[in-house]
Design a protein around this motif. Structure first.
Motif, PDB file in Angstrom:
ATOM      1  N   GLY A 188     -13.327 -11.310  29.637  1.00 30.29           N
ATOM      2  CA  GLY A 188     -12.794 -10.473  28.555  1.00 30.29           C
ATOM      3  C   GLY A 188     -13.970 -10.047  27.697  1.00 30.29           C
ATOM      4  N   PRO A 189     -13.832 -10.052  26.379  1.00 34.32           N
ATOM      5  CA  PRO A 189     -14.952  -9.632  25.506  1.00 34.32           C
ATOM      6  C   PRO A 189     -16.056 -10.687  25.491  1.00 34.32           C
ATOM      7  N   ILE A 190     -16.876 -10.649  26.494  1.00 34.81           N
ATOM      8  CA  ILE A 190     -17.969 -11.601  26.676  1.00 34.81           C
ATOM      9  C   ILE A 190     -19.217 -11.168  25.918  1.00 34.81           C
ATOM     10  N   LEU A 191     -19.688  -9.962  26.174  1.00 35.25           N
ATOM     11  CA  LEU A 191     -20.854  -9.411  25.477  1.00 35.25           C
ATOM     12  C   LEU A 191     -20.616  -7.921  25.259  1.00 35.25           C
ATOM     13  N   PHE A 192     -20.573  -7.477  24.001  1.00 37.81           N
ATOM     14  CA  PHE A 192     -20.420  -6.044  23.754  1.00 37.81           C
ATOM     15  C   PHE A 192     -21.680  -5.300  24.199  1.00 37.81           C
ATOM     16  N   LYS A 193     -21.490  -4.014  24.479  1.00 35.08           N
ATOM     17  CA  LYS A 193     -22.643  -3.148  24.755  1.00 35.08           C
ATOM     18  C   LYS A 193     -23.230  -2.688  23.426  1.00 35.08           C
ATOM     19  N   GLU A 194     -24.490  -2.255  23.450  1.00 36.22           N
ATOM     20  CA  GLU A 194     -25.129  -1.758  22.229  1.00 36.22           C
ATOM     21  C   GLU A 194     -24.302  -0.609  21.650  1.00 36.22           C
ATOM     22  N   TRP A 195     -23.642   0.173  22.537  1.00 39.71           N
ATOM     23  CA  TRP A 195     -22.935   1.367  22.036  1.00 39.71           C
ATOM     24  C   TRP A 195     -21.548   1.039  21.472  1.00 39.71           C
ATOM     25  N   HIS A 196     -21.146  -0.220  21.537  1.00 38.29           N
ATOM     26  CA  HIS A 196     -19.899  -0.596  20.865  1.00 38.29           C
ATOM     27  C   HIS A 196     -20.176  -0.624  19.363  1.00 38.29           C
ATOM     28  N   GLY A 197     -19.520   0.250  18.593  1.00 38.71           N
ATOM     29  CA  GLY A 197     -19.731   0.259  17.139  1.00 38.71           C
ATOM     30  C   GLY A 197     -18.963  -0.855  16.450  1.00 38.71           C
ATOM     31  N   PRO A 198     -19.215  -1.045  15.144  1.00 35.56           N
ATOM     32  CA  PRO A 198     -18.555  -2.135  14.400  1.00 35.56           C
ATOM     33  C   PRO A 198     -17.027  -2.024  14.419  1.00 35.56           C
ATOM     34  N   GLU A 199     -16.525  -0.768  14.390  1.00 33.25           N
ATOM     35  CA  GLU A 199     -15.065  -0.606  14.388  1.00 33.25           C
ATOM     36  C   GLU A 199     -14.477  -1.117  15.708  1.00 33.25           C
ATOM     37  N   ALA A 200     -15.107  -0.717  16.827  1.00 31.53           N
ATOM     38  CA  ALA A 200     -14.598  -1.143  18.140  1.00 31.53           C
ATOM     39  C   ALA A 200     -14.669  -2.652  18.265  1.00 31.53           C
ATOM     40  N   ARG A 201     -15.795  -3.237  17.830  1.00 27.43           N
ATOM     41  CA  ARG A 201     -15.947  -4.689  17.930  1.00 27.43           C
ATOM     42  C   ARG A 201     -14.884  -5.401  17.106  1.00 27.43           C
ATOM     43  N   THR A 202     -14.670  -4.915  15.884  1.00 26.03           N
ATOM     44  CA  THR A 202     -13.668  -5.517  14.992  1.00 26.03           C
ATOM     45  C   THR A 202     -12.275  -5.413  15.596  1.00 26.03           C
ATOM     46  N   ARG A 203     -11.957  -4.232  16.169  1.00 28.94           N
ATOM     47  CA  ARG A 203     -10.631  -4.047  16.769  1.00 28.94           C
ATOM     48  C   ARG A 203     -10.429  -4.994  17.956  1.00 28.94           C
ATOM     49  N   VAL A 204     -11.420  -5.048  18.826  1.00 27.39           N
ATOM     50  CA  VAL A 204     -11.287  -5.889  20.021  1.00 27.39           C
ATOM     51  C   VAL A 204     -11.121  -7.350  19.621  1.00 27.39           C
ATOM     52  N   LEU A 205     -11.947  -7.803  18.683  1.00 29.25           N
ATOM     53  CA  LEU A 205     -11.890  -9.229  18.315  1.00 29.25           C
ATOM     54  C   LEU A 205     -10.625  -9.553  17.529  1.00 29.25           C
ATOM     55  N   ALA A 206     -10.078  -8.554  16.822  1.00 30.69           N
ATOM     56  CA  ALA A 206      -8.807  -8.772  16.105  1.00 30.69           C
ATOM     57  C   ALA A 206      -7.659  -8.977  17.096  1.00 30.69           C
ATOM     58  N   GLU A 207      -7.827  -8.407  18.313  1.00 31.28           N
ATOM     59  CA  GLU A 207      -6.799  -8.547  19.355  1.00 31.28           C
ATOM     60  C   GLU A 207      -7.073  -9.739  20.267  1.00 31.28           C
ATOM     61  N   THR A 208      -8.115 -10.513  19.934  1.00 32.35           N
ATOM     62  CA  THR A 208      -8.522 -11.632  20.792  1.00 32.35           C
ATOM     63  C   THR A 208      -8.226 -12.943  20.068  1.00 32.35           C
ATOM     64  N   PRO A 209      -7.290 -13.732  20.583  1.00 29.63           N
ATOM     65  CA  PRO A 209      -6.900 -14.980  19.885  1.00 29.63           C
ATOM     66  C   PRO A 209      -8.088 -15.846  19.459  1.00 29.63           C
ATOM     67  N   MET A 210      -9.113 -15.962  20.285  1.00 30.17           N
ATOM     68  CA  MET A 210     -10.267 -16.798  19.914  1.00 30.17           C
ATOM     69  C   MET A 210     -11.152 -16.110  18.877  1.00 30.17           C
ATOM     70  N   GLY A 211     -10.988 -14.778  18.698  1.00 30.79           N
ATOM     71  CA  GLY A 211     -11.611 -14.073  17.588  1.00 30.79           C
ATOM     72  C   GLY A 211     -13.116 -13.896  17.646  1.00 30.79           C
ATOM     73  N   GLU A 212     -13.735 -14.150  18.800  1.00 33.07           N
ATOM     74  CA  GLU A 212     -15.199 -13.987  18.902  1.00 33.07           C
ATOM     75  C   GLU A 212     -15.583 -13.600  20.322  1.00 33.07           C
ATOM     76  N   GLU A 213     -16.809 -13.068  20.473  1.00 29.21           N
ATOM     77  CA  GLU A 213     -17.337 -12.810  21.817  1.00 29.21           C
ATOM     78  C   GLU A 213     -17.502 -14.141  22.542  1.00 29.21           C
ATOM     79  N   GLY A 214     -17.259 -14.104  23.875  1.00 26.41           N
ATOM     80  CA  GLY A 214     -17.375 -15.353  24.609  1.00 26.41           C
ATOM     81  C   GLY A 214     -18.808 -15.766  24.857  1.00 26.41           C
ATOM     82  N   GLY A 215     -19.687 -14.794  25.060  1.00 29.78           N
ATOM     83  CA  GLY A 215     -21.076 -15.106  25.409  1.00 29.78           C
ATOM     84  C   GLY A 215     -21.232 -15.396  26.893  1.00 29.78           C
ATOM     85  N   ALA A 216     -22.455 -15.199  27.416  1.00 31.60           N
ATOM     86  CA  ALA A 216     -22.694 -15.338  28.860  1.00 31.60           C
ATOM     87  C   ALA A 216     -22.420 -16.744  29.357  1.00 31.60           C
ATOM     88  N   GLU A 217     -22.627 -17.748  28.528  1.00 29.26           N
ATOM     89  CA  GLU A 217     -22.410 -19.131  28.966  1.00 29.26           C
ATOM     90  C   GLU A 217     -20.955 -19.389  29.307  1.00 29.26           C
TER      91      GLU A 217
END
Ligand SMILES: NC(=O)C1=CN([C@@H]2O[C@H](COP(=O)(O)OP(=O)(O)OC[C@H]3O[C@@H](n4cnc5c(N)ncnc54)[C@H](OP(=O)(O)O)[C@@H]3O)[C@@H](O)[C@H]2O)C=CC1
Ligand SMILES: Nc1nc2c(c(=O)[nH]1)N=C([C@H](O)[C@@H](O)CO)CN2
Length: 246
Positions: A188-217
């Protein structure tokens, strides 16, 4: 140590595609530091690839949208490894589907080549090296996407080809059992791309129960768990912070 003669060929190596940056680079480093010989595929040379080479990985350049490159990658793997412990198909092209129909069809051809044709060709070409693995089982891991099940129409061409890769997981799991396990990981939202703006990041994470990027690990842990499980094949494992529930 990189193989230089027949006597120093890799045994039970792990091939990671798209290892030049981000998730693929993390997976290659993690697997190497866990003691596996690593063959790292890349398209664009990066400092990450330089570092992998310095740590003893064999790094192979190929554009997976070019059939001759895929054949060369397969031949190179066969020249440096007597057997394979796993193949991790991480390489991927990602973009919004173009509005222009001609451009959209060019994109579909590209996504099909990278997400379906190249993994399928490599799996068929390298199956005998996986069968020679000294461990009880060898593994093929397809990195797909939660949107393979529930496509986002903005990315329809990308999602459709990820769904195709996911479907191949199920067929190959039946075809290659019991020696070779075949599983899929759906990030899912593991690592955003550089072109993901703050609005897109905020929207995606607001729809994600864990509320944060997962990270590569998060993907590294999922790969490790699949390789460790002798009884898991044909599985499709979401690693998405719950985003698929949105
Ligand atoms: N990041 C995320 O949040 C999510 C990721 N995923 C999936 O997880 C995996 C890893 O994600 P991430 O690290 O972000 O992916 P990236 O898009 O950052 O990297 C993918 C890698 O694939 C390579 N690649 C792209 N096109 C080709 C090609 N034609 N031939 C060869 N290699 C190519 C890229 O090479 P180059 O460096 O030359 O561009 C890059 O190194 C991918 O399969 C992705 O679809 C799924 C959902 C979410
Ligand atoms: N090859 C890639 N595929 C995907 C990526 C990516 O960065 N590279 N990112 C996503 C998502 O948009 C994610 O970044 C946020 O949800 C999907 N696939």
């Amino acid at each position: 140590m990189r193989p230089t003669t027949a006597s120093s060929l890799f045994d039970d190596a792990i091939l990671v595609t798209g290892a030049g940056r981000r998730v693929g680079l993390h997976l290659a480093r993690r697997l190497m530091r866990s003691g596996h010989p690593v063959i790292a595929h890349y398209r664009s040379r990066t400092e990450g690839i330089d570092g992998l080479e310095q740590e003893g990985a064999v790094c192979v350049q190929a554009d997976l949208a070019v059939n001759e490159d895929v054949e060369r990658l397969s031949a190179t793997v066969r020249n440096v490894a007597r057997s394979l412990r796993a193949v991790v198909h991480n390489a991927s092209s990602f973009a919004v589907t173009a509005a222009d129909p001609r451009e959209a069809l060019v994109q579909l051809d590209l996504f099909y080549a990278v997400h379906m044709r190249a993994p399928f060709a490599l799996n068929l070409a390298l199956a005998d090296l996986l069968h020679r693995c000294s461990a009880r089982h060898a593994d093929i891991v397809h990195i797909t996407d939660i949107y393979a099940d529930k496509p986002n129409p903005v990315f329809d061409a990308y999602c459709a080809t990820k769904a195709g890769l996911q479907n191949l997981t199920l067929s190959l799991a039946k075809r290659l059992a019991p020696k070779i396990k075949v599983n899929a990981i759906q990030p899912g939202p593991i690592l955003f791309k550089e072109w993901h703006g703050p609005e897109a990041r905020t929207r995606v994470l607001a729809e994600t129960p864990m509320g944060e990027e997962g990270g590569a690990e998060a993907i590294g842990l999922a790969v490790e768990a699949i390789l460790a499980n002798h009884y898991q094949t044909g599985a499709v494992v979401a690693v998405d912070g719950g985003r698929r529930l949105a």
